[in-house]
Enzyme design. Structure first.
Site, PDB file in Angstrom:
ATOM      1  N   LYS A   1       0.848  -1.194   0.000  1.00 54.24           N
ATOM      2  CA  LYS A   1       0.000   0.000   0.000  1.00 54.24           C
ATOM      3  C   LYS A   1       0.884   1.244   0.000  1.00 54.24           C
ATOM      4  O   LYS A   1       1.534   1.554   0.996  1.00 54.24           O
ATOM      5  CB  LYS A   1      -0.910   0.058   1.224  1.00 54.24           C
ATOM      6  CG  LYS A   1      -1.978   1.179   1.100  1.00 54.24           C
ATOM      7  CD  LYS A   1      -2.586   1.595   2.411  1.00 54.24           C
ATOM      8  CE  LYS A   1      -1.861   2.768   3.026  1.00 54.24           C
ATOM      9  NZ  LYS A   1      -2.001   4.029   2.246  1.00 54.24           N
TER      10      LYS A   1
ATOM     11  N   GLU B   1      10.397   1.630  10.224  1.00 52.73           N
ATOM     12  CA  GLU B   1      11.373   2.704  10.039  1.00 52.73           C
ATOM     13  C   GLU B   1      10.596   3.996  10.222  1.00 52.73           C
ATOM     14  O   GLU B   1       9.791   4.383   9.374  1.00 52.73           O
ATOM     15  CB  GLU B   1      12.018   2.612   8.660  1.00 52.73           C
ATOM     16  CG  GLU B   1      13.300   3.419   8.551  1.00 52.73           C
ATOM     17  CD  GLU B   1      13.048   4.875   8.222  1.00 52.73           C
ATOM     18  OE1 GLU B   1      13.148   5.699   9.155  1.00 52.73           O
ATOM     19  OE2 GLU B   1      12.755   5.188   7.071  1.00 52.73           O
TER      20      GLU B   1
ATOM     21  N   CYS C   1      13.219  11.420   6.939  1.00 56.74           N
ATOM     22  CA  CYS C   1      13.449  10.903   8.290  1.00 56.74           C
ATOM     23  C   CYS C   1      14.903  11.086   8.709  1.00 56.74           C
ATOM     24  O   CYS C   1      15.207  11.181   9.901  1.00 56.74           O
ATOM     25  CB  CYS C   1      13.051   9.433   8.367  1.00 56.74           C
ATOM     26  SG  CYS C   1      13.945   8.385   7.205  1.00 56.74           S
TER      27      CYS C   1
ATOM     28  N   GLU D   1      10.004  16.100  15.507  1.00 54.29           N
ATOM     29  CA  GLU D   1      10.328  16.043  14.080  1.00 54.29           C
ATOM     30  C   GLU D   1       9.496  17.067  13.318  1.00 54.29           C
ATOM     31  O   GLU D   1       8.284  16.919  13.199  1.00 54.29           O
ATOM     32  CB  GLU D   1      10.081  14.632  13.544  1.00 54.29           C
ATOM     33  CG  GLU D   1      10.555  14.432  12.124  1.00 54.29           C
ATOM     34  CD  GLU D   1      10.390  12.987  11.661  1.00 54.29           C
ATOM     35  OE1 GLU D   1      11.287  12.486  10.977  1.00 54.29           O
ATOM     36  OE2 GLU D   1       9.355  12.372  11.986  1.00 54.29           O
TER      37      GLU D   1
END
Length: 506
Positions: free
Chosen positions: A191, A266, A300, A400
């Site tokens: 997906k 991750e 990331c 983040e």
């Protein structure tokens, strides 16, 4: 707005909107209810793709197809050489379609065309590396168990893998997962993000052209609810591999817990670069600019947190600020552009919220700090932003941001630098800049991160494992470790000589 380099609209003619459908059991299908969804380009403001919107029916059918292909098909027991041949064929087809894949990735994600082309080239390399690994899968034997026994450890494919990928590197990240799963002998349901679905559909076309057996790879387009949720909880799925936010990763772990399926994650990062006073400041400044502005900071691995020694902080900030003004932001279809659009207006507002909160808390915005418009385009863009005077308690220092925003903290000694570097819930990547190898090695051993760069930033190789610690994830991708994620260990203990001592004495 602080001085910056802006690339205006190139006037490039856009292609017709891409049409995407599901790949289920070897067939391209629409959703049973006919539902679709559109993707509006974040850089050009027009519809660039229309995709089938998957629901429960589609994802259940895809899982059933993958399950049948694994349990009843030939793929899991195929010779490594044959799997490798197919994966290499896919790599060749990726190379042949690089321009087509890169263009739709630019239009859906907003990233620059030169970067997208480089990512597609890198993805082909990953398929070739996984192909090489397919021929190396092996277990162990133990002939030291005595004269009557032989032990064999088998490495077998784990089964059906659900692969859920993000919007920031849609083609590269699916290529960090799927070819390794296939090399191990797994089948898969994939997906892609609803914001960047089309390049995964193109990959499906290439897999079919390469001769992948029906049902080995299935693609379902749509949203996390219900598609991703079912892929994470269905008992017929043996493993979930996910790249995305830490919040969603935690929900996937919860969904997978009912069946205790394997999970590989991750997730996010708040990655520090520590600059010691003996560092090459010119090299460090260039790498810092690259690390925070690459992919508009929507990465990331973004080097978004700088921890610099007080003695060189002013000199380094002057260099980084000057470089920030030179980085070309603007039309992602212009080959000169290095930073494109922010993926959505909602995400742009989130980025700006962090900056405004930092200003309110007393930090100083040295450059940038606001959205801007590109002449001739109607998309979402955010300027290169450097924030000094950041303290460890500020959200911009701990959370983040996922945008082109650099937070700068200072330190006085190595112990303080390591404390600051580890002062985050994340542990994905870290960097250290010093001419002293002992300083670099000491930092590398003490910092809590899955990857440490010394005197560089964000170099990557297919051979080197990638993943994080703490809330940056579980498991590893790339390298041999990336293959091992998709393998299960089975112990076989064989009596090779007669004469087993009876347990019941008659």
């Amino acid at each position: 707005m602080t001085d910056m380099t802006v690339i205006a609209a190139s006037g490039a003619q856009l292609p017709e909107a891409f049409t995407g459908r599901h790949l289920i059991g070897g067939a391209w299908v629409d959703s049973k209810d006919g539902a679709t969804f559109d993707r509006i380009s974040p850089s050009h403001g027009v519809v660039v793709s229309r995709s089938a919107k998957g629901g429960e029916a589609e994802v259940l059918a895809a899982i059933a197809a993958a399950r049948a292909a694994f349990d009843q098909g030939d793929w899991p027991m195929l010779a490594g050489k044959e799997r490798a041949t197919l994966l290499n064929r896919v790599a060749d087809l990726i190379d042949q379609n690089r321009e087509r894949i890169a263009l739709i990735e630019v239009l859906e994600s907003g990233k620059p065309i030169a970067q997208a082309q480089g990512e597609i080239e890198g993805a082909a390399d990953l398929w070739r590396y996984a192909a090489a690994l397919a021929r190396t899968v092996h277990g162990d034997s133990h002939n030291s168990l005595g004269p009557d026994m032989l032990g064999v450890v088998l490495k077998e494919p784990i089964g059906v893998a659900s692969i859920i990928t993000p919007w920031n590197f849609p083609f590269l990240i699916v290529s960090q997962k799927l070819p390794f799963a296939l090399a191990a002998g797994c089948t898969a349901v994939v997906k892609p993000s609803e914001m960047t679905p089309s390049t995964t559909v193109i990959l499906g076309e290439l897999l079919v052209e390469a001769g992948i057996p029906a049902g080995v790879v299935n693609i379902v387009l749509g949203y996390g609810d219900p598609v991703g949720a079912i892929m994470s909880s269905d008992p017929r799925v043996d493993m979930v591999s996910f790249t995305g936010s830490t919040g969603v990763g935690k929900r996937i772990v919860a969904a997978a817990s009912a069946t205790l399926k394997k999970v590989s994650l991750e997730l996010g990062g708040k990655n520090p670069q520590v600059i010691f006073p003996d560092a090459d400041l010119d090299a460090a400044a260039d790498a810092i600019a690259f690390g925070v502005y690459f992919n508009a900071g929507e990465c990331c691995n973004s080097g978004s947190r700088i921890i610099v020694h007080k003695d060189v902080a002013d000199a380094l900030l002057a260099k980084v600020t000057a470089l920030s003004a030179q980085v070309p932001f603007g039309d992602p279809l212009d080959a000169r552009t290095q930073v494109g659009a922010i993926v959505s207006d909602a995400h742009l507002q989130k980025i700006d919220g962090y900056v405004q909160d930092a200003k309110a808390a007393g930090a100083q915005v040295l450059t940038g700090g606001e959205a801007f418009t590109v002449p001739g385009l109607g998309g979402q863009f955010y300027g290169p932003t450097v924030i000094a005077g950041v303290t460890p308690d500020m959200a911009v220092a701990r959370e983040e941001v996922f945008g082109p925003v650099l937070s700068v903290l200072t330190f006085t000694d190595a112990d303080e630098a390591i404390r600051l570097a580890n002062n985050a819930a994340y542990g994905l990547s870290a960097g250290v800049w010093s001419r002293d190898v002992h300083t670099c090695l000491n930092f590398a051993r003490k910092v809590q991160a899955g990857t440490v760069w010394t005197n560089t930033w964000m170099d990557g190789f297919a051979e080197m494992p990638f993943g994080g610690v703490k809330e940056s994830g579980l498991g590893r991708e790339l390298g041999r470790y990336g293959l091992e994620e998709y393998l299960e260990v089975k112990t076989v203990q064989m009596r090779v000589a007669p004469g087993r001592s009876p347990w019941v004495k008659g």
